[in-house]
Design a protein around this motif. Structure first.
Motif, PDB file in Angstrom:
ATOM      1  N   ARG A 167     -81.377   0.868 -66.176  1.00  0.00           N
ATOM      2  CA  ARG A 167     -82.822   0.608 -66.121  1.00  0.00           C
ATOM      3  C   ARG A 167     -83.155  -0.457 -65.086  1.00  0.00           C
ATOM      4  O   ARG A 167     -84.197  -0.399 -64.434  1.00  0.00           O
ATOM      5  N   LEU A 169     -82.949   1.337 -61.713  1.00  0.00           N
ATOM      6  CA  LEU A 169     -84.093   2.244 -61.541  1.00  0.00           C
ATOM      7  C   LEU A 169     -85.369   1.466 -61.250  1.00  0.00           C
ATOM      8  O   LEU A 169     -86.199   1.897 -60.435  1.00  0.00           O
ATOM      9  N   ARG A 170     -85.547   0.343 -61.908  1.00  0.00           N
ATOM     10  CA  ARG A 170     -86.742  -0.466 -61.668  1.00  0.00           C
ATOM     11  C   ARG A 170     -86.736  -1.058 -60.261  1.00  0.00           C
ATOM     12  O   ARG A 170     -87.761  -1.071 -59.572  1.00  0.00           O
ATOM     13  N   PRO A 178     -82.382   4.883 -55.560  1.00  0.00           N
ATOM     14  CA  PRO A 178     -82.073   5.147 -56.968  1.00  0.00           C
ATOM     15  C   PRO A 178     -80.601   5.473 -57.142  1.00  0.00           C
ATOM     16  O   PRO A 178     -79.979   6.094 -56.277  1.00  0.00           O
ATOM     17  N   SER A 208     -85.330   0.191 -57.707  1.00  0.00           N
ATOM     18  CA  SER A 208     -85.483   1.262 -56.714  1.00  0.00           C
ATOM     19  C   SER A 208     -86.890   1.850 -56.716  1.00  0.00           C
ATOM     20  O   SER A 208     -87.211   2.678 -55.861  1.00  0.00           O
ATOM     21  N   HIS A 217     -83.009  10.635 -66.073  1.00  0.00           N
ATOM     22  CA  HIS A 217     -83.005   9.578 -67.077  1.00  0.00           C
ATOM     23  C   HIS A 217     -84.197   9.745 -68.003  1.00  0.00           C
ATOM     24  O   HIS A 217     -85.337   9.816 -67.564  1.00  0.00           O
TER      25      HIS A 217
END
Length: 516
Positions: A357, A360-361, A372, A363, A315
């Motif tokens: 996003r 991802l944050r 993730p 994780s 990413h």
């Protein structure tokens, strides 16, 4: 009986020939070379600036008279430029060379322009560019930059090159050179009008005057014209912007509806969650309404140019778009909704940038709430979070003034402007000016992600989270006023309902049925 003579006369006067027009790229080049804005040209042709933008990305005027007038402008513009260029070509070449040399030696701190050590694809058109603006490779001269809708964009999966050198203060740049007596204005340096018109206030005043002060009739009339008025406001707020809003770029098949009444393949992660089980006892529940959910969501990372395909589990935060992912297992459904919403089907799914996003944050090391997500492929472009920021602020300020003045007409008008703007960005018959289905999904998903973070904040502050729905509905038990400010502003919440639930451990969080 049919009037065959009238039909013969009609056919004799009709013509299948259409006034020829140059390519979309050439149309834009001619206008910008004369230092004319879309608004100036639109005013002369009696159309909207966004309509001119559509013509410069591939569409043609449908009205015969408008098409002929536009063709006349383009031909006259070409003649004017050719005549002036022939007289001053040598001098202009020398000035351009001097300016390019100066660009290589200094950086404009105000516009964050830097020379690239290695040529990179322009974020708008994909062609080689030697400069970057705010970290994005871009042509400084609009004449060099092809429209993203009309120029081929190379497929690339590599992240954009980082800045090659830190910014340094620099003296004021030399004035842009004149080519054929016409000032060349690079992208990002177009002057903005000192005083933008109060388009919203003027429209409300005109509607009230037209309907003799009838508030209800004026409100109905304003809501009907909310979409074109929102597009005109967008044009106003984009004056002086670095990046042009591309009206009709090519979009991948995942953004195409599979059937006439069906949906495309993008999953927006709309929450629809109720806590499966409450603690023992009775609980006083407050249903909170999140103000201006879609208005707040206009601040999100939007792709600037045409979407490009990549296939890797990586990413790039400088890009935004759509991603095919396998979502992680969510083990907190008893107290918090799943960040991807209610989805029963297993396997990969296409999600938007805000959803990715968010995952991802969550994780990451700060939260560690899940693994993730696995990214299989992506459709992305260089992105910015501030593309619609001036548009959002204009609407927010008008909304705040309407609430302060108890102006219900303006309030309903502004609400219709931003809600309809978002809902008609896709395949809609009501907004032909801007066709960005990807933006529609991104803004909606950002609203859902914003609600999820409010749910998490309530949970983190010790409130009992009972329910989360859509973009703006949050049910909690506890002292919520210590967590969320109460009011009608965009950063505030208001009470939608109150009710009592719970008598034993098996009681669920469904609110009671209402009779009114």
């Amino acid at each position: 009986m049919a009037d065959f003579d009238a039909i013969d006369t009609l056919l004799a006067s009709a013509s299948s020939e259409r006034t020829p027009l140059p390519s979309a790229e050439e149309r834009r080049r001619l206008r910008e070379s004369l230092n004319l804005t879309r608004g100036q040209l639109a005013q002369a042709l009696k159309v909207s600036p966004s309509t001119v933008g559509g013509w410069e990305t591939g569409r043609d005027p449908s009205d015969k008279e408008v098409r002929e007038a536009y063709a006349y402008f383009l031909e006259s513009a070409r003649t004017k430029l050719d005549t002036a260029s022939a007289a001053t070509e040598a001098a202009a070449d020398g000035q351009l060379a001097d300016d390019q040399s100066a660009d290589a030696e200094q950086t404009d701190d105000t516009d964050d322009v830097a020379m690239l050590a290695v040529v990179q694809p322009c974020v708008l058109c994909g062609q080689p560019a030697r400069h970057q603006v705010e970290g994005f490779p871009q042509h400084l001269d609009p004449a060099e930059c092809a429209s993203a809708a009309s120029a081929p964009v190379p497929v690339q999966a590599e992240k954009l090159a980082p800045r090659t050198a830190p910014r340094q203060p620099a003296p004021a740049r030399k004035p842009c050179p004149a080519v054929g007596g016409v000032k060349v204005v690079p992208v990002g340096r177009r002057l903005q009008a000192a005083d933008a018109p109060d388009r919203i206030g003027s429209a409300v005043a005109a509607a009230l005057a037209e309907h003799a002060g009838d508030v209800e009739a004026a409100t109905v009339a304003l809501i009907k014209r909310a979409i074109p008025d929102a597009m005109a406001l967008l044009d106003d707020t984009r004056k002086g912007g670095r990046y042009d809003v591309v009206a009709h770029p090519w979009l991948p098949d995942i953004l195409r509806k599979q059937t006439a009444r069906g949906a495309d393949q993008v999953w927006e992660a709309r929450p629809k969650w109720s806590r499966p089980e409450l603690p023992t006892g009775r609980h006083e529940i407050t249903a909170l309404d999140i103000n201006g959910a879609y208005l707040s969501a206009l601040k999100t990372h939007l792709p600037l140019g045409q979407l490009e395909h990549s296939t890797n589990n990586h990413h790039d935060r400088r890009r935004a778009g759509l991603h095919l992912i396998t979502p992680p297992v969510w083990e907190h459904g008893a107290v918090l909704p799943n960040p991807i919403g209610n989805r029963d089907e297993p396997g990969p799914l296409w999600v938007t940038e805000p959803t990715l996003r968010l995952l991802l944050r969550l994780s990451g090391p700060k939260y560690g709430m899940c693994d993730p997500p696995e990214i299989h492929e992506s459709w992305t472009s260089g992105a910015t979070e501030g593309l619609l920021e001036k548009f959002r602020i204009a609407l927010k300020d008008a909304r705040d003034r309407a609430i302060s003045d108890d102006d219900q007409v303006t309030l309903e008008y502004v609400k219709a402007m931003y809600s309809k703007f978002v809902s008609t960005l896709g395949e809609s018959n009501y907004n032909r000016e801007l066709y960005r289905t990807d933006w529609m999904h991104l803004i909606r998903a950002q609203a859902f992600a914003n609600l999820w973070w409010k749910v998490h904040r309530a949970y983190d502050e010790g409130l009992l989270v009972v329910r989360a729905m859509g973009t703006d509905e949050l049910h909690v038990a506890g002292d919520w006023r210590a967590v969320f400010p109460e009011g009608r502003g965009v950063a505030e919440v208001k009470v939608k309902d109150t009710y009592t639930v719970g008598t034993d451990p098996s009681t669920t969080a469904e609110p009671p049925e209402r009779t009114s």
